[in-house]
Motif scaffolding. Sequence first.
Motif, PDB file in Angstrom:
ATOM      1  N   MET A 141     -12.087 -44.305  34.260  1.00 21.18           N
ATOM      2  CA  MET A 141     -10.811 -43.758  33.785  1.00 21.18           C
ATOM      3  C   MET A 141      -9.770 -43.918  34.881  1.00 21.18           C
ATOM      4  O   MET A 141     -10.013 -43.521  36.032  1.00 21.18           O
ATOM      5  N   ASP A 142      -8.625 -44.504  34.540  1.00 22.88           N
ATOM      6  CA  ASP A 142      -7.614 -44.663  35.578  1.00 22.88           C
ATOM      7  C   ASP A 142      -6.821 -43.367  35.762  1.00 22.88           C
ATOM      8  O   ASP A 142      -6.946 -42.412  34.991  1.00 22.88           O
ATOM      9  N   TYR A 143      -6.029 -43.357  36.820  1.00 23.08           N
ATOM     10  CA  TYR A 143      -5.272 -42.164  37.202  1.00 23.08           C
ATOM     11  C   TYR A 143      -4.310 -41.736  36.092  1.00 23.08           C
ATOM     12  O   TYR A 143      -4.202 -40.562  35.752  1.00 23.08           O
ATOM     13  N   ALA A 144      -3.624 -42.721  35.492  1.00 27.94           N
ATOM     14  CA  ALA A 144      -2.624 -42.400  34.469  1.00 27.94           C
ATOM     15  C   ALA A 144      -3.244 -41.699  33.270  1.00 27.94           C
ATOM     16  O   ALA A 144      -2.607 -40.846  32.635  1.00 27.94           O
ATOM     17  N   SER A 145      -4.481 -42.043  32.931  1.00 26.53           N
ATOM     18  CA  SER A 145      -5.103 -41.448  31.746  1.00 26.53           C
ATOM     19  C   SER A 145      -5.266 -39.940  31.863  1.00 26.53           C
ATOM     20  O   SER A 145      -5.332 -39.231  30.850  1.00 26.53           O
ATOM     21  N   GLN A 146      -5.303 -39.423  33.095  1.00 27.24           N
ATOM     22  CA  GLN A 146      -5.492 -37.985  33.278  1.00 27.24           C
ATOM     23  C   GLN A 146      -4.264 -37.181  32.850  1.00 27.24           C
ATOM     24  O   GLN A 146      -4.365 -35.979  32.584  1.00 27.24           O
ATOM     25  N   PHE A 147      -3.104 -37.832  32.774  1.00 26.02           N
ATOM     26  CA  PHE A 147      -1.905 -37.155  32.278  1.00 26.02           C
ATOM     27  C   PHE A 147      -1.909 -37.029  30.756  1.00 26.02           C
ATOM     28  O   PHE A 147      -1.303 -36.119  30.203  1.00 26.02           O
ATOM     29  N   HIS A 148      -2.609 -37.933  30.089  1.00 30.80           N
ATOM     30  CA  HIS A 148      -2.461 -38.069  28.636  1.00 30.80           C
ATOM     31  C   HIS A 148      -3.706 -37.701  27.841  1.00 30.80           C
ATOM     32  O   HIS A 148      -3.611 -37.532  26.621  1.00 30.80           O
ATOM     33  N   TYR A 149      -4.865 -37.575  28.504  1.00 33.54           N
ATOM     34  CA  TYR A 149      -6.117 -37.329  27.793  1.00 33.54           C
ATOM     35  C   TYR A 149      -6.933 -36.242  28.478  1.00 33.54           C
ATOM     36  O   TYR A 149      -6.929 -36.122  29.712  1.00 33.54           O
ATOM     37  N   ASP A 150      -7.645 -35.478  27.666  1.00 31.59           N
ATOM     38  CA  ASP A 150      -8.706 -34.596  28.137  1.00 31.59           C
ATOM     39  C   ASP A 150     -10.046 -35.245  27.818  1.00 31.59           C
ATOM     40  O   ASP A 150     -10.163 -36.033  26.871  1.00 31.59           O
ATOM     41  N   HIS A 151     -11.070 -34.912  28.614  1.00 30.73           N
ATOM     42  CA  HIS A 151     -12.412 -35.392  28.328  1.00 30.73           C
ATOM     43  C   HIS A 151     -13.393 -34.238  28.537  1.00 30.73           C
ATOM     44  O   HIS A 151     -13.153 -33.345  29.359  1.00 30.73           O
ATOM     45  N   GLY A 152     -14.477 -34.237  27.788  1.00 30.72           N
ATOM     46  CA  GLY A 152     -15.457 -33.155  27.893  1.00 30.72           C
ATOM     47  C   GLY A 152     -16.798 -33.578  27.314  1.00 30.72           C
ATOM     48  O   GLY A 152     -16.902 -34.566  26.589  1.00 30.72           O
ATOM     49  N   ILE A 153     -17.833 -32.816  27.667  1.00 33.13           N
ATOM     50  CA  ILE A 153     -19.184 -33.001  27.143  1.00 33.13           C
ATOM     51  C   ILE A 153     -19.506 -31.772  26.296  1.00 33.13           C
ATOM     52  O   ILE A 153     -19.730 -30.681  26.839  1.00 33.13           O
ATOM     53  N   PRO A 154     -19.492 -31.884  24.966  1.00 29.55           N
ATOM     54  CA  PRO A 154     -19.727 -30.699  24.133  1.00 29.55           C
ATOM     55  C   PRO A 154     -21.196 -30.330  24.056  1.00 29.55           C
ATOM     56  O   PRO A 154     -22.087 -31.152  24.294  1.00 29.55           O
ATOM     57  N   LYS A 155     -21.449 -29.065  23.726  1.00 28.52           N
ATOM     58  CA  LYS A 155     -22.810 -28.636  23.411  1.00 28.52           C
ATOM     59  C   LYS A 155     -23.307 -29.397  22.185  1.00 28.52           C
ATOM     60  O   LYS A 155     -22.518 -29.837  21.355  1.00 28.52           O
ATOM     61  N   GLN A 156     -24.633 -29.506  22.062  1.00 29.45           N
ATOM     62  CA  GLN A 156     -25.233 -30.207  20.936  1.00 29.45           C
ATOM     63  C   GLN A 156     -26.190 -29.285  20.185  1.00 29.45           C
ATOM     64  O   GLN A 156     -26.764 -28.359  20.779  1.00 29.45           O
ATOM     65  N   ARG A 157     -26.370 -29.537  18.906  1.00 30.11           N
ATOM     66  CA  ARG A 157     -27.316 -28.753  18.124  1.00 30.11           C
ATOM     67  C   ARG A 157     -28.738 -29.279  18.277  1.00 30.11           C
ATOM     68  O   ARG A 157     -29.695 -28.509  18.314  1.00 30.11           O
ATOM     69  N   ALA A 158     -28.887 -30.597  18.366  1.00 29.43           N
ATOM     70  CA  ALA A 158     -30.217 -31.193  18.490  1.00 29.43           C
ATOM     71  C   ALA A 158     -30.728 -31.050  19.922  1.00 29.43           C
ATOM     72  O   ALA A 158     -29.935 -31.032  20.871  1.00 29.43           O
ATOM     73  N   PRO A 159     -32.043 -30.931  20.109  1.00 25.44           N
ATOM     74  CA  PRO A 159     -32.601 -30.847  21.460  1.00 25.44           C
ATOM     75  C   PRO A 159     -32.225 -32.075  22.292  1.00 25.44           C
ATOM     76  O   PRO A 159     -32.238 -33.205  21.790  1.00 25.44           O
ATOM     77  N   MET A 160     -31.879 -31.831  23.548  1.00 21.64           N
ATOM     78  CA  MET A 160     -31.482 -32.900  24.462  1.00 21.64           C
ATOM     79  C   MET A 160     -32.209 -32.737  25.784  1.00 21.64           C
ATOM     80  O   MET A 160     -32.376 -31.612  26.280  1.00 21.64           O
ATOM     81  N   GLY A 161     -32.624 -33.839  26.358  1.00 17.77           N
ATOM     82  CA  GLY A 161     -33.190 -33.810  27.696  1.00 17.77           C
ATOM     83  C   GLY A 161     -32.098 -33.691  28.748  1.00 17.77           C
ATOM     84  O   GLY A 161     -30.902 -33.740  28.438  1.00 17.77           O
ATOM     85  N   PRO A 162     -32.468 -33.555  30.013  1.00 21.62           N
ATOM     86  CA  PRO A 162     -31.472 -33.394  31.080  1.00 21.62           C
ATOM     87  C   PRO A 162     -30.709 -34.689  31.371  1.00 21.62           C
ATOM     88  O   PRO A 162     -31.249 -35.791  31.228  1.00 21.62           O
ATOM     89  N   ARG A 163     -29.463 -34.523  31.763  1.00 23.39           N
ATOM     90  CA  ARG A 163     -28.595 -35.638  32.154  1.00 23.39           C
ATOM     91  C   ARG A 163     -27.905 -35.293  33.449  1.00 23.39           C
ATOM     92  O   ARG A 163     -27.529 -34.137  33.689  1.00 23.39           O
ATOM     93  N   ILE A 164     -27.728 -36.303  34.300  1.00 22.53           N
ATOM     94  CA  ILE A 164     -26.966 -36.157  35.545  1.00 22.53           C
ATOM     95  C   ILE A 164     -25.796 -37.129  35.498  1.00 22.53           C
ATOM     96  O   ILE A 164     -25.965 -38.304  35.166  1.00 22.53           O
ATOM     97  N   SER A 165     -24.600 -36.639  35.799  1.00 23.73           N
ATOM     98  CA  SER A 165     -23.448 -37.522  35.948  1.00 23.73           C
ATOM     99  C   SER A 165     -23.021 -37.534  37.413  1.00 23.73           C
ATOM    100  O   SER A 165     -23.047 -36.503  38.090  1.00 23.73           O
ATOM    101  N   LEU A 166     -22.651 -38.719  37.877  1.00 25.03           N
ATOM    102  CA  LEU A 166     -22.113 -38.897  39.226  1.00 25.03           C
ATOM    103  C   LEU A 166     -20.654 -39.291  39.075  1.00 25.03           C
ATOM    104  O   LEU A 166     -20.349 -40.346  38.515  1.00 25.03           O
ATOM    105  N   ALA A 167     -19.755 -38.451  39.546  1.00 20.01           N
ATOM    106  CA  ALA A 167     -18.319 -38.703  39.429  1.00 20.01           C
ATOM    107  C   ALA A 167     -17.773 -39.111  40.789  1.00 20.01           C
ATOM    108  O   ALA A 167     -17.654 -38.274  41.697  1.00 20.01           O
TER     109      ALA A 167
END
Length: 207
Positions: free
Chosen positions: A160-186
Amino acid sequence: MGQFSLFGAAPQVLFDDASGRVAYTPELVPAATAQAWFEQLFQGIAWRGGRRLMYEREVDVPRLRAHFELDDPHLPAPLPEALAAVRAAVDAPFTSVGLNLYRDEHDSVAPHNDKLEDLVRGQPIALLSLGATREMVIRAKRPPRRVLHLDLAAGSLLLMDYASQFHYDHGIPKQRAPMGPRISLAFRVRPAVRTVETPVPPASRPA
């Protein structure tokens, strides 16, 4: 609303216009490597929780976190290898990495944009995913409210470029189905000295 099904290792440009640029590379890191890195980080990082205020009461942050400066001589494995993989794909002088551990389907991060005062103007944010695939929702802040639903797979890179942070939000929503663990590196480029100026959207971006 856009729903994307992306295949192949080439970067997929989700949008690139006056509101910013976001691109997704499904297989930046091979599956076996991504799994090995996930296991090392899942077991080897001193993950920490947190508390936040919500509706006038304090609640647990719904994920675990860690943070490292990339010039740390004791940067834990496999972060140097992950940094090399990202730098090979992205021409940016990244200085820090923030880690998020989503333990299961109940962990999440609310829609947000990165704090622009904590970023060097013009530099991108690179998100490398490890572990279970999780959905990210990218939503425009203003009409016509473009919305993207994107599955972030293990070994993938979201840029994501710098400009996109002015115009967009991003998120990881909760899920109903079972999910295994995830790691994100930012991976981010932090300013050497934090300023208190209000960020101003760039008038134009380099091609």
